[in-house]
Design a protein around this motif. Structure first.
Motif, PDB file in Angstrom:
ATOM      1  N   UNK A 112      -4.068   4.731 -10.206  1.00  0.00           N
ATOM      2  CA  UNK A 112      -3.083   5.057 -11.032  1.00  0.00           C
ATOM      3  C   UNK A 112      -2.171   6.314 -10.578  1.00  0.00           C
ATOM      4  N   UNK A 113      -2.183   6.460  -9.307  1.00  0.00           N
ATOM      5  CA  UNK A 113      -1.655   7.912  -8.552  1.00  0.00           C
ATOM      6  C   UNK A 113       0.033   7.918  -8.738  1.00  0.00           C
ATOM      7  N   UNK A 114       0.446   9.080  -8.716  1.00  0.00           N
ATOM      8  CA  UNK A 114       1.689   9.167  -8.856  1.00  0.00           C
ATOM      9  C   UNK A 114       2.286   8.650  -7.870  1.00  0.00           C
ATOM     10  N   UNK A 115       3.531   7.727  -8.250  1.00  0.00           N
ATOM     11  CA  UNK A 115       4.249   6.681  -7.355  1.00  0.00           C
ATOM     12  C   UNK A 115       4.798   7.339  -6.097  1.00  0.00           C
ATOM     13  N   UNK A 116       5.168   8.738  -6.127  1.00  0.00           N
ATOM     14  CA  UNK A 116       5.926   9.416  -5.033  1.00  0.00           C
ATOM     15  C   UNK A 116       4.826   9.532  -3.901  1.00  0.00           C
ATOM     16  N   UNK A 117       3.665   9.808  -4.526  1.00  0.00           N
ATOM     17  CA  UNK A 117       2.376  10.067  -3.632  1.00  0.00           C
ATOM     18  C   UNK A 117       2.078   8.836  -2.967  1.00  0.00           C
ATOM     19  N   UNK A 118       1.874   7.846  -3.725  1.00  0.00           N
ATOM     20  CA  UNK A 118       1.713   6.333  -3.081  1.00  0.00           C
ATOM     21  C   UNK A 118       2.599   5.837  -2.160  1.00  0.00           C
ATOM     22  N   UNK A 119       4.008   6.302  -2.138  1.00  0.00           N
ATOM     23  CA  UNK A 119       5.089   5.833  -1.408  1.00  0.00           C
ATOM     24  C   UNK A 119       4.726   6.533  -0.160  1.00  0.00           C
ATOM     25  N   UNK A 120       4.658   7.806  -0.223  1.00  0.00           N
ATOM     26  CA  UNK A 120       4.463   8.599   1.035  1.00  0.00           C
ATOM     27  C   UNK A 120       3.343   8.250   1.826  1.00  0.00           C
ATOM     28  N   UNK A 121       2.230   7.915   1.359  1.00  0.00           N
ATOM     29  CA  UNK A 121       0.803   7.464   2.007  1.00  0.00           C
ATOM     30  C   UNK A 121       1.213   6.194   2.601  1.00  0.00           C
ATOM     31  N   UNK A 122       1.970   5.316   1.783  1.00  0.00           N
ATOM     32  CA  UNK A 122       2.299   3.834   2.384  1.00  0.00           C
ATOM     33  C   UNK A 122       3.048   3.833   3.590  1.00  0.00           C
ATOM     34  N   UNK A 123       3.821   5.013   3.550  1.00  0.00           N
ATOM     35  CA  UNK A 123       4.988   5.072   4.742  1.00  0.00           C
ATOM     36  C   UNK A 123       4.849   6.283   5.533  1.00  0.00           C
ATOM     37  N   UNK A 180      -1.128   0.925   4.105  1.00  0.00           N
ATOM     38  CA  UNK A 180      -1.129  -0.141   3.111  1.00  0.00           C
ATOM     39  C   UNK A 180      -2.428  -0.158   2.146  1.00  0.00           C
ATOM     40  N   UNK A 181      -3.565  -0.299   2.931  1.00  0.00           N
ATOM     41  CA  UNK A 181      -4.674  -0.193   2.304  1.00  0.00           C
ATOM     42  C   UNK A 181      -5.008   0.996   1.321  1.00  0.00           C
ATOM     43  N   UNK A 182      -4.454   2.179   1.754  1.00  0.00           N
ATOM     44  CA  UNK A 182      -4.583   3.485   1.163  1.00  0.00           C
ATOM     45  C   UNK A 182      -3.447   3.451  -0.074  1.00  0.00           C
ATOM     46  N   UNK A 183      -2.317   3.185   0.074  1.00  0.00           N
ATOM     47  CA  UNK A 183      -1.297   3.012  -0.855  1.00  0.00           C
ATOM     48  C   UNK A 183      -1.656   1.999  -1.922  1.00  0.00           C
ATOM     49  N   UNK A 184      -2.283   0.825  -1.638  1.00  0.00           N
ATOM     50  CA  UNK A 184      -2.780  -0.127  -2.741  1.00  0.00           C
ATOM     51  C   UNK A 184      -3.776   0.340  -3.694  1.00  0.00           C
ATOM     52  N   UNK A 193       8.115  -4.604   0.737  1.00  0.00           N
ATOM     53  CA  UNK A 193       8.348  -5.409  -0.642  1.00  0.00           C
ATOM     54  C   UNK A 193       7.520  -4.661  -1.599  1.00  0.00           C
ATOM     55  N   UNK A 194       6.431  -4.113  -1.357  1.00  0.00           N
ATOM     56  CA  UNK A 194       5.340  -3.305  -2.301  1.00  0.00           C
ATOM     57  C   UNK A 194       5.704  -1.861  -2.453  1.00  0.00           C
ATOM     58  N   UNK A 195       6.334  -1.235  -1.384  1.00  0.00           N
ATOM     59  CA  UNK A 195       6.515   0.057  -1.352  1.00  0.00           C
ATOM     60  C   UNK A 195       7.723   0.762  -0.946  1.00  0.00           C
ATOM     61  N   UNK A 196       8.780   1.330  -1.896  1.00  0.00           N
ATOM     62  CA  UNK A 196       9.873   1.703  -1.437  1.00  0.00           C
ATOM     63  C   UNK A 196       9.666   3.024  -0.720  1.00  0.00           C
ATOM     64  N   UNK A 197      10.808   3.351   0.290  1.00  0.00           N
ATOM     65  CA  UNK A 197      10.576   4.613   1.006  1.00  0.00           C
ATOM     66  C   UNK A 197      10.759   5.909  -0.099  1.00  0.00           C
ATOM     67  N   UNK A 198      10.168   6.893   0.275  1.00  0.00           N
ATOM     68  CA  UNK A 198      10.550   7.987  -0.739  1.00  0.00           C
ATOM     69  C   UNK A 198      11.621   8.902   0.122  1.00  0.00           C
ATOM     70  N   UNK A 199      12.186  10.076  -0.291  1.00  0.00           N
ATOM     71  CA  UNK A 199      13.110  10.869  -0.124  1.00  0.00           C
ATOM     72  C   UNK A 199      12.906  10.966   1.543  1.00  0.00           C
ATOM     73  N   UNK A 200      13.934  10.952   2.366  1.00  0.00           N
ATOM     74  CA  UNK A 200      14.012  11.244   3.921  1.00  0.00           C
ATOM     75  C   UNK A 200      13.337  12.656   4.216  1.00  0.00           C
ATOM     76  N   UNK A 201      13.712  13.611   3.347  1.00  0.00           N
ATOM     77  CA  UNK A 201      13.078  15.151   3.762  1.00  0.00           C
ATOM     78  C   UNK A 201      11.698  15.188   3.371  1.00  0.00           C
ATOM     79  N   UNK A 257      -2.346   3.146  -5.860  1.00  0.00           N
ATOM     80  CA  UNK A 257      -1.755   2.486  -6.989  1.00  0.00           C
ATOM     81  C   UNK A 257      -2.524   1.820  -7.839  1.00  0.00           C
ATOM     82  N   UNK A 258      -3.359   0.776  -7.431  1.00  0.00           N
ATOM     83  CA  UNK A 258      -4.028  -0.270  -7.972  1.00  0.00           C
ATOM     84  C   UNK A 258      -5.406   0.390  -8.836  1.00  0.00           C
ATOM     85  N   UNK A 259      -6.060   1.229  -8.296  1.00  0.00           N
ATOM     86  CA  UNK A 259      -7.310   1.708  -8.753  1.00  0.00           C
ATOM     87  C   UNK A 259      -7.329   3.004  -9.073  1.00  0.00           C
TER      88      UNK A 259
END
Length: 187
Positions: free
Chosen positions: A81-92, A70-74, A111-119, A77-79
């Motif tokens: 502006x990394x690619x959303x898919x990278x952020x979601x992968x880090x978050x999950x 969570x800390x890494x993804x936030x 609530x904050x981060x959707x899951x990325x594609x399963x593969x 994202x917030x500081x």
């Protein structure tokens, strides 16, 4: 600077000096990701970026909740502006929802981060769980045993990783099956 180069530079800045072992692990995870071109195709660079960044939430300069996905993804994202898919992968990464549940943070993470594609989720689990803390190759059973020994079976991390073990093994098996199938494909 491309996504992967930017990710390596950022991860090195956040991890190399304060957490050299975590930096070595992250480099090993990224090296593993780079070998998955046959099953990831054009997403291999995205995966490599997520792999090198997956543990930046441990950095003392950005850790705030104590839950590194969570800390890494936030931060990304917030500081950054990394690619959303990278952020979601880090978050999950590596069944983070189960650890978030142990920490009472599951609702926040979902609530904050959707899951990325399963593969892609499977590929990052595979890379993380086949790399030792020092960045060397290992097997998922050896990696899980090492985590439980390091943290203790009754800690948050120990409980979470034991709960996550079936999904970690399944994700690794799916990646290995895809790699075997890809190797059998005529060129």
């Amino acid at each position: 600077m491309g996504l992967t180069e930017r990710a390596y530079a950022l991860s090195e800045t956040l991890l190399a000096e304060p957490l050299p072992r975590r930096w070595a692990h992250s480099q090993g995870v990224a090296q593993c990701a780079a070998t998955l071109h046959s099953i990831l195709g054009p997403d291999v660079k995205l995966m490599e970026a997520a792999a090198i960044l997956h543990d930046i939430g441990y950095s003392p300069t950005i850790a705030s909740t104590g839950f590194h996905p969570l800390d890494g993804a936030r931060f990304l994202r917030d500081q950054e502006g990394m690619d959303d898919r990278v952020v979601r992968l880090v978050a999950h990464h590596s069944c983070a929802l189960l650890e978030a549940e142990e920490r009472g943070l599951r609702a926040e993470l979902e609530a904050e981060f959707e899951l990325e594609r399963p593969e892609l989720v499977d590929a990052l689990i595979f890379c993380d769980m086949t790399t030792t803390p020092d960045g060397h190759p290992t097997t998922p059973p050896e990696r899980l045993d090492e985590i439980v020994r390091r943290y203790g079976p009754d800690t948050i991390v120990g409980r979470f990783i034991q709960r996550a073990a079936p999904e970690i093994y399944a994700a690794a098996a799916r990646v290995e099956a895809r790699m075997e199938a890809s190797a059998r494909q005529p060129m």
